[in-house]
Design a protein around this motif. Sequence first.
Motif, mmCIF file in Angstrom:
data_model
loop_
_atom_site.group_PDB
_atom_site.id
_atom_site.type_symbol
_atom_site.label_atom_id
_atom_site.label_comp_id
_atom_site.label_asym_id
_atom_site.label_seq_id
_atom_site.Cartn_x
_atom_site.Cartn_y
_atom_site.Cartn_z
ATOM 1 N N LEU A 37 0.804 -1.222 0.000
ATOM 2 C CA LEU A 37 0.000 0.000 0.000
ATOM 3 C C LEU A 37 0.836 1.272 0.000
ATOM 4 O O LEU A 37 0.299 2.375 -0.135
ATOM 5 C CB LEU A 37 -0.951 0.004 1.199
ATOM 6 C CG LEU A 37 -2.059 -1.045 1.150
ATOM 7 C CD1 LEU A 37 -2.846 -1.062 2.454
ATOM 8 C CD2 LEU A 37 -2.980 -0.797 -0.038
ATOM 9 N N SER A 38 2.140 1.132 0.129
ATOM 10 C CA SER A 38 3.007 2.312 0.141
ATOM 11 C C SER A 38 3.068 2.944 -1.248
ATOM 12 O O SER A 38 2.900 2.275 -2.265
ATOM 13 C CB SER A 38 4.400 1.958 0.650
ATOM 14 O OG SER A 38 5.043 1.068 -0.233
ATOM 15 N N ALA A 39 3.300 4.255 -1.268
ATOM 16 C CA ALA A 39 3.358 4.991 -2.526
ATOM 17 C C ALA A 39 4.594 4.584 -3.325
ATOM 18 O O ALA A 39 5.621 4.236 -2.767
ATOM 19 C CB ALA A 39 3.386 6.486 -2.249
ATOM 20 N N THR A 68 0.495 2.838 -6.026
ATOM 21 C CA THR A 68 1.089 2.142 -4.891
ATOM 22 C C THR A 68 2.086 1.106 -5.395
ATOM 23 O O THR A 68 2.066 0.721 -6.574
ATOM 24 C CB THR A 68 0.031 1.414 -4.038
ATOM 25 O OG1 THR A 68 -0.515 0.334 -4.799
ATOM 26 C CG2 THR A 68 -1.070 2.355 -3.568
#
Length: 156
Positions: free
Chosen positions: A109-111, A122
């Motif tokens: 879910l991190s950019a 993501t």
Amino acid sequence: MPSTSPTFSRNTQWLLHAIEGVSDEDSLVRPNERTNHIRFLLVHLIDARYYLAGLLGLDLANPLEYLKDVTTIDEVPAFPEMDELKPMWIAQSKEIQAALERGGETLLLSASSARFPMTGNTLGDQLAFIIQHEMFHIGQMALVRKWLGYPAMRWE
């Protein structure tokens, strides 16, 4: 969000099935001048996984760094032997798989600053594209494999 780690792992194994038993000589045979050979597809996917390793924050030395700006088979100055490439695929895949398992959903879910032809920004979105890219090329390898007269690629 379901984990893409099992699919990544499956691709790792399917590629090994696609190259299983293919000789060095046959790995350089192209069905025609507009089609890639198995060894080009293999170095392309290995190089792409090193890119993925970088997206995941892994610091893995890419022995295929000289392919960074290559876009076609005719631009490759030299191809490593198959027995050099298979261990590269296995080693980097273990490192990436471990990073995916460690990071879990938080990592996915991190950019991500990477941009591929798809929606989403993501790391999970980027990984999904890379997995689809691998599937596409593994399918090409399976087709060339059959064209060369080898048994069909195993799916197990």
